[in-house]
Each structure stands twice: as C-alpha cells, then as structure tokens.
Enzyme design. Structure first.
Site, short mmCIF file in Angstrom:
data_model
loop_
_atom_site.label_atom_id
_atom_site.label_comp_id
_atom_site.label_asym_id
_atom_site.label_seq_id
_atom_site.Cartn_x
_atom_site.Cartn_y
_atom_site.Cartn_z
N GLU A 152 0.81 -1.28 0.15
CA GLU A 152 0.33 -0.16 -0.10
C GLU A 152 1.09 1.54 0.02
O GLU A 152 0.30 2.25 -0.94
CB GLU A 152 -0.73 -0.03 0.93
CG GLU A 152 -2.65 -0.63 1.17
CD GLU A 152 -3.38 -0.78 -0.16
OE1 GLU A 152 -4.08 0.75 0.28
OE2 GLU A 152 -3.99 -1.58 -0.46
N HIS A 186 -2.95 -8.94 -2.76
CA HIS A 186 -2.09 -7.71 -2.93
C HIS A 186 -0.76 -8.55 -3.27
O HIS A 186 0.71 -7.34 -3.77
CB HIS A 186 -1.54 -7.01 -1.21
CG HIS A 186 -2.40 -5.77 -0.65
ND1 HIS A 186 -3.75 -6.23 -1.10
CD2 HIS A 186 -2.44 -4.74 -1.05
CE1 HIS A 186 -4.41 -5.10 -0.68
NE2 HIS A 186 -3.65 -4.00 -0.60
N1 DGL Z 1 -6.26 -8.51 -0.72
C1 DGL Z 1 -6.13 -8.52 0.65
C2 DGL Z 1 -5.96 -10.60 0.69
O1 DGL Z 1 -6.55 -10.65 -0.72
C3 DGL Z 1 -6.43 -7.61 2.07
C4 DGL Z 1 -5.07 -7.64 2.19
C5 DGL Z 1 -5.63 -7.33 3.52
O2 DGL Z 1 -6.39 -6.10 3.27
O3 DGL Z 1 -5.05 -7.58 4.71
O4 DGL Z 1 -6.13 -11.26 1.65
#
Ligand code: DGL
Length: 262
Positions: A152, A186
């Site tokens: 992020e 992510h």
């Molecule tokens: N993108 C996320 C996932 O696939 C969430 C990450 C997060 O906000 O901790 O789990």
C-alpha cells in the site's frame, strides 16, 4: 442502453491484480473498482468489522447498478461471502480463495506453502479448503503481517520489503516446499521479488486469471455478458484520499487514470 457494470472491491490496491485479469478477459465490460483504503489492512481486523465493511461497499456498488460483484480479496471472502450471498440470493458474487488445489497438483515434493493474511488463515472457510484439497500434501501456512502495508505504501522492492519477505519465505523454503500460493490479492505485486528470493524452481501460484474465467462463466450463466463491440470503461474509487491514492493506482494499473472519492 449502457450495460450494467461489474463491481470489484478489495481492502486496498490488491484487487487491482485481479482487475487486470478481468480487463484482459472481459474487455467489453464496464468495471467499477473500490479500494477501502480508509480501512486497509483487513488482515488483522475482526470478522465482524470486515463483514461490516464488505456489506457497506457492496451497497455502494449495488447503488451503482452492479450486475455481479467480485470480492477481490481473500480475507473479505473468507469473512463475509456466505453472508453476502445469503443477503443477495439473486446476485452473482465471485470471491477469492488461495490456490491450494493447483499448488497440490503442481508440487512434486508434495509440500506447498501458503502466504496469506492472518484473517484468511484462521477462517473456517480456509479450514474447509484445507480439508478438501490439502490431503496428500504437507501444507505450510505463513501469515505475512506488514506485507500489505508495504505494498500500500508502494514499496514493491527495496531492503525493507525484501527483509520482510525473506523472513516469511525462510521457514517455507527450509521445509522443502516447491509450490507457493499467493493467498492475498496484494501479493502478486511483489511476485518478482518473491520469485527471485524463492528461486526459479519454485512455482508461484496466483488465482487472478482463474477468477476472471469464473466471472466470465457466471456472466454467461446468468445472461449478463455485455453484448457490444466497444471497449468498456473502468472507474476507480477509494474510501480514502483520492489525491493521495492516485499515483499508486496509476503505477499498479500501468496507465493514467483518475481516482474518485467513494
Ligand atoms: N488483498 C487482501 C486479501 O486478498 C487483503 C489484505 C488486507 O487488507 O489485509 O486478502
């Protein structure tokens, strides 16, 4: 008439790794993307809080006439997809889950590693996945606190992110895994770094493309596919500060774009 859009969301920018597959596979669809940047990360939040956020964002996407929702977040899917489907029985909803099945199929050592958030790994949905596809392989789980925050912050490479990943990969590599699952949307943004640290003989598995295929199947099943020749529009929203988010969105998406306030 303009076809209704597909609504896609994540806690932050992670879901853009899924959105790019959707864009590639379904170029004629209009796509709305919401990053819940004001509440990222979800990984260390309670199930109740994540559910509340998922319902709130789903409402905003439905208010914009979304015909199908994609929970482009493993953590949100684990915490809330059953409840969201129960609340909207007519609405096709596609979620994410760590690619355990392809990993077990790919692995020769029969040892696979899963990188995901603590929220995903402790969920009942993940326990069910393990039960269903984990048999016959040793599955090593690795929560990755702090990694979403690095992504992020746009730190996709560099000493800090590398040290964090090295720490998370070390126990998996030491136990002899030869397939690594990216169980958080992510993580594909640090795939080059993961592959470099893990080595070329380790298969790294991302389910973004499989999810795009699933969305395509659901659209056809429900008679919802956009029937037009032109390319669809993509709009980006954040619950955070659009000005602050814009550079990272554009970098990860790989093109100029505007980010709107949710
Ligand atoms: N993108 C996320 C996932 O696939 C969430 C990450 C997060 O906000 O901790 O789990």
């Amino acid at each position: 008439m303009t076809p209704a859009p597909i609504g896609v969301f994540d806690s932050g920018v992670g879901g853009l790794s899924v959105l790019r597959h959707l864009r590639e596979r379904l170029p004629h669809e209009d796509l709305l993307y919401v990053a819940d940047s004001a509440h990222v990360p979800y990984g260390d939040k309670s199930t109740a809080v994540i559910r509340q956020r998922v319902f709130a964002i789903a409402e905003t996407l439905l208010a914009r006439h979304s015909k199908l929702l994609v929970l482009a977040c493993n953590t949100a899917t684990a915490a809330a997809i059953h409840e969201l489907r129960a609340a909207h029985p007519q609405l096709p909803i596609v979620g994410m889950e760590p690619g355990l099945k392809p990993a077990v199929t790919t692995s020769k050592s029969r040892k696979v590693g899963i990188l995901a958030t603590a929220g995903t790994l402790r969920s009942g949905k993940f326990a069910h996945l393990l039960e269903r596809y984990g048999a016959g392989a040793e599955v090593v789980l690795q929560p990755c606190p702090g990694l979403v925050e690095q992504i992020e912050a746009g730190r996709l490479a560099g000493a800090e992110t590398e040290a964090l990943l090295q720490r998370y990969l070390a126990p998996l590599l030491a136990s002899g895994v030869d397939a690594l699952v990216l169980g958080c949307t992510h993580y594909p943004f640090v795939l080059p770094l993961i592959q470099r640290l893990a080595g070329p003989h380790i298969a790294v598995i991302d389910t973004g493309a499989a999810v795009a295929r699933q969305v395509e199947r659901q659209l056809h099943l429900h008679g919802l596919a956009a029937a037009r020749a032109e390319v669809g529009a993509v709009r980006f929203f954040t619950s955070g500060d659009p000005g602050a988010q814009q550079p990272l969105f554009a970098r990860l998406w790989g093109a100029a774009l505007a980010v709107e306030r949710l």
